[in-house]
Design an enzyme around this catalytic site. Sequence first.
Site, PDB file in Angstrom:
ATOM      1  N   ASP A 106      16.335   0.215   8.891  1.00 16.20           N
ATOM      2  CA  ASP A 106      17.202  -0.290   9.964  1.00 16.20           C
ATOM      3  C   ASP A 106      17.481  -1.787   9.831  1.00 16.20           C
ATOM      4  O   ASP A 106      18.600  -2.229  10.086  1.00 16.20           O
ATOM      5  CB  ASP A 106      16.530  -0.045  11.329  1.00 16.20           C
ATOM      6  CG  ASP A 106      16.825   1.348  11.861  1.00 16.20           C
ATOM      7  OD1 ASP A 106      17.831   1.944  11.449  1.00 16.20           O
ATOM      8  OD2 ASP A 106      16.032   1.833  12.696  1.00 16.20           O
ATOM      9  N   THR A 128      12.511   4.270   3.456  1.00 11.97           N
ATOM     10  CA  THR A 128      11.283   3.655   3.975  1.00 11.97           C
ATOM     11  C   THR A 128      10.233   4.746   4.101  1.00 11.97           C
ATOM     12  O   THR A 128      10.559   5.872   4.487  1.00 11.97           O
ATOM     13  CB  THR A 128      11.477   2.993   5.354  1.00 11.97           C
ATOM     14  OG1 THR A 128      10.175   2.776   5.947  1.00 11.97           O
ATOM     15  CG2 THR A 128      12.296   3.806   6.314  1.00 11.97           C
ATOM     16  N   ARG A 174       3.760   0.259  11.106  1.00 10.33           N
ATOM     17  CA  ARG A 174       3.545  -0.878  12.015  1.00 10.33           C
ATOM     18  C   ARG A 174       4.164  -0.592  13.371  1.00 10.33           C
ATOM     19  O   ARG A 174       3.625  -0.967  14.395  1.00 10.33           O
ATOM     20  CB  ARG A 174       4.144  -2.145  11.394  1.00 10.33           C
ATOM     21  CG  ARG A 174       3.632  -3.408  12.045  1.00 10.33           C
ATOM     22  CD  ARG A 174       4.098  -4.643  11.309  1.00 10.33           C
ATOM     23  NE  ARG A 174       3.479  -4.789  10.004  1.00 10.33           N
ATOM     24  CZ  ARG A 174       3.892  -5.661   9.081  1.00 10.33           C
ATOM     25  NH1 ARG A 174       4.915  -6.442   9.327  1.00 10.33           N
ATOM     26  NH2 ARG A 174       3.275  -5.746   7.922  1.00 10.33           N
ATOM     27  N   GLU A 190      -9.448  14.950  14.331  1.00  5.47           N
ATOM     28  CA  GLU A 190      -9.899  15.162  15.716  1.00  5.47           C
ATOM     29  C   GLU A 190      -9.108  14.291  16.691  1.00  5.47           C
ATOM     30  O   GLU A 190      -8.845  14.675  17.826  1.00  5.47           O
ATOM     31  CB  GLU A 190     -11.394  14.808  15.845  1.00  5.47           C
ATOM     32  CG  GLU A 190     -12.365  15.928  15.500  1.00  5.47           C
ATOM     33  CD  GLU A 190     -12.227  16.410  14.066  1.00  5.47           C
ATOM     34  OE1 GLU A 190     -12.083  15.567  13.165  1.00  5.47           O
ATOM     35  OE2 GLU A 190     -12.255  17.642  13.858  1.00  5.47           O
TER      36      GLU A 190
HETATM   37  P1  ADP Z   1      13.800  -2.508   6.642  1.00  7.74           P
HETATM   38  O1  ADP Z   1      15.146  -2.470   6.018  1.00  7.74           O
HETATM   39  O2  ADP Z   1      12.804  -1.680   5.895  1.00  7.74           O
HETATM   40  O3  ADP Z   1      13.840  -2.203   8.129  1.00  7.74           O
HETATM   41  P2  ADP Z   1      13.352  -5.351   7.221  1.00  7.74           P
HETATM   42  O4  ADP Z   1      13.390  -5.167   8.708  1.00  7.74           O
HETATM   43  O5  ADP Z   1      12.268  -6.183   6.662  1.00  7.74           O
HETATM   44  O6  ADP Z   1      13.229  -3.971   6.439  1.00  7.74           O
HETATM   45  O7  ADP Z   1      14.767  -5.939   6.790  1.00  7.74           O
HETATM   46  C1  ADP Z   1      15.055  -6.179   5.435  1.00  7.74           C
HETATM   47  C2  ADP Z   1      15.999  -7.357   5.333  1.00  7.74           C
HETATM   48  O8  ADP Z   1      17.217  -7.061   6.002  1.00  7.74           O
HETATM   49  C3  ADP Z   1      15.521  -8.649   5.990  1.00  7.74           C
HETATM   50  O9  ADP Z   1      14.647  -9.393   5.197  1.00  7.74           O
HETATM   51  C4  ADP Z   1      16.823  -9.387   6.167  1.00  7.74           C
HETATM   52  O10 ADP Z   1      17.260  -9.943   4.961  1.00  7.74           O
HETATM   53  C5  ADP Z   1      17.746  -8.259   6.551  1.00  7.74           C
HETATM   54  N1  ADP Z   1      17.810  -8.152   8.021  1.00  7.74           N
HETATM   55  C6  ADP Z   1      16.915  -7.606   8.841  1.00  7.74           C
HETATM   56  N2  ADP Z   1      17.278  -7.729  10.131  1.00  7.74           N
HETATM   57  C7  ADP Z   1      18.460  -8.381  10.123  1.00  7.74           C
HETATM   58  C8  ADP Z   1      19.346  -8.834  11.142  1.00  7.74           C
HETATM   59  N3  ADP Z   1      19.097  -8.609  12.441  1.00  7.74           N
HETATM   60  N4  ADP Z   1      20.462  -9.493  10.751  1.00  7.74           N
HETATM   61  C9  ADP Z   1      20.722  -9.725   9.451  1.00  7.74           C
HETATM   62  N5  ADP Z   1      19.901  -9.323   8.449  1.00  7.74           N
HETATM   63  C10 ADP Z   1      18.790  -8.667   8.769  1.00  7.74           C
HETATM   64  O1  F6P Z   2       7.156   0.219   4.286  1.00  3.79           O
HETATM   65  C1  F6P Z   2       6.853   0.242   5.654  1.00  3.79           C
HETATM   66  C2  F6P Z   2       5.631  -0.566   5.908  1.00  3.79           C
HETATM   67  O2  F6P Z   2       4.687  -0.055   5.073  1.00  3.79           O
HETATM   68  C3  F6P Z   2       5.069  -0.616   7.308  1.00  3.79           C
HETATM   69  O3  F6P Z   2       4.348   0.487   7.715  1.00  3.79           O
HETATM   70  C4  F6P Z   2       4.236  -1.838   7.266  1.00  3.79           C
HETATM   71  O4  F6P Z   2       4.099  -2.375   8.507  1.00  3.79           O
HETATM   72  C5  F6P Z   2       5.016  -2.745   6.383  1.00  3.79           C
HETATM   73  O5  F6P Z   2       5.844  -1.914   5.572  1.00  3.79           O
HETATM   74  C6  F6P Z   2       4.190  -3.639   5.551  1.00  3.79           C
HETATM   75  O6  F6P Z   2       4.949  -4.196   4.528  1.00  3.79           O
HETATM   76  P1  F6P Z   2       4.581  -5.517   3.759  1.00  3.79           P
HETATM   77  O7  F6P Z   2       3.137  -5.483   3.501  1.00  3.79           O
HETATM   78  O8  F6P Z   2       5.425  -5.450   2.551  1.00  3.79           O
HETATM   79  O9  F6P Z   2       4.962  -6.646   4.677  1.00  3.79           O
END
Ligand code: ADP
Ligand code: F6P
Length: 323
Positions: A106, A128, A174, A190
């Site tokens: 997301d 993911t 997380r 359990e």
């Molecule tokens: P995931 O895609 O697994 O949810 P992240 O939440 O870490 O992983 O987002 C991955 C990357 O996407 C971030 O490091 C950033 O570069 C970009 N990103 C995340 N949230 C936003 C946002 N609200 N606006 C713009 N870019 C974002």
């Molecule tokens: O890929 C998902 C996830 O494993 C989450 O469950 C966890 O919180 C996070 O990524 C940890 O990622 P990193 O150690 O790369 O910050």
Amino acid sequence: MKQVKTIGVLTSGGDAPGMNAAIRSVVRTGIYYGFKVIGIKKGYNGLINGDVEEMSLRSVSDIIHRGGTILQTARCPEFKTEAGLKKAAAMAEVFGIDAIVVIGGDGSYRGARDLSKYGVNVIGIPGTIDNDIGCSEYTIGYDTALNTVQDAIDKIRDTAYSHERCSVLEVMGRHAGYIAINVGISGGAEVVLLPERTFDINKDVIKPIIEGRNRGKKHYVVIVAEGVGGAIEIAKAIEEKTGIEARATILGHIQRGGSPTVRDRVMASILGSRAVELIRDGAANRIVAVKDSKIVDYDIDEALDMKKTIDDKLIELSMILAL
Ligand code: ADP
Ligand code: F6P
């Protein structure tokens, strides 16, 4: 949207087994339909810095069975700023990248949506291990991670049985408990503690363990999702309050790696291919997803507004089967 000639592909956020199968599928399907395909390294960082490389049919040879991502991945705080987005869009123009397939979660879709405002066509694919993407019941890597955790639980059960102990296992997630609840059921736990639910140590952990002992149980498995945390403290509390020896294991990043399962390889291949077909058909700014076991696609804004939750019936089932 202008006609697309060149497609970029990147992986973003946490890596997940099967991302390589998705990259391979985007590259080969893209070339099959006559597109030039450019691999963008290290997520959005690579786009901002121009860290890109043209992909060939052979550059994705021998990767379908490998975990991780050959393009590597990263979190890119700069991409959340207007300046970062402008740099990325300008770099896309330099390399003639008209559309980008983003394999991630997301967060990555939010970044993709912001980039689309600068005229770059973006298509998302769910990737993911957490399975926490609102618009899709399936995400690349989740199945492999479940099987990795299951293997660990089976090993832990052997030693928990031999010593008549309680094993507390912390699994990833997380913000979401999809891994925890499913391995809780498949591993016969359990107790399962999820980030979506608050818990009380006495009512939700100690009581079911003691009741289990009164029914004849001699060893126990407690699954704690990472978002709940505190596996070591929970194990200590179990030992102090019940007198049952307890050990904590935090599985960590072992859950993110490894050779993808058949399901993850096939699904990643299908999703990658569908993303390219959407671009071929003139679609823009969409997320490819799975609904009722079928491949669908949504407008990116609509996809980002979608929510999914853990089915209460699954939680109830895990408690009934722990009797
Ligand atoms: P995931 O895609 O697994 O949810 P992240 O939440 O870490 O992983 O987002 C991955 C990357 O996407 C971030 O490091 C950033 O570069 C970009 N990103 C995340 N949230 C936003 C946002 N609200 N606006 C713009 N870019 C974002
Ligand atoms: O890929 C998902 C996830 O494993 C989450 O469950 C966890 O919180 C996070 O990524 C940890 O990622 P990193 O150690 O790369 O910050």
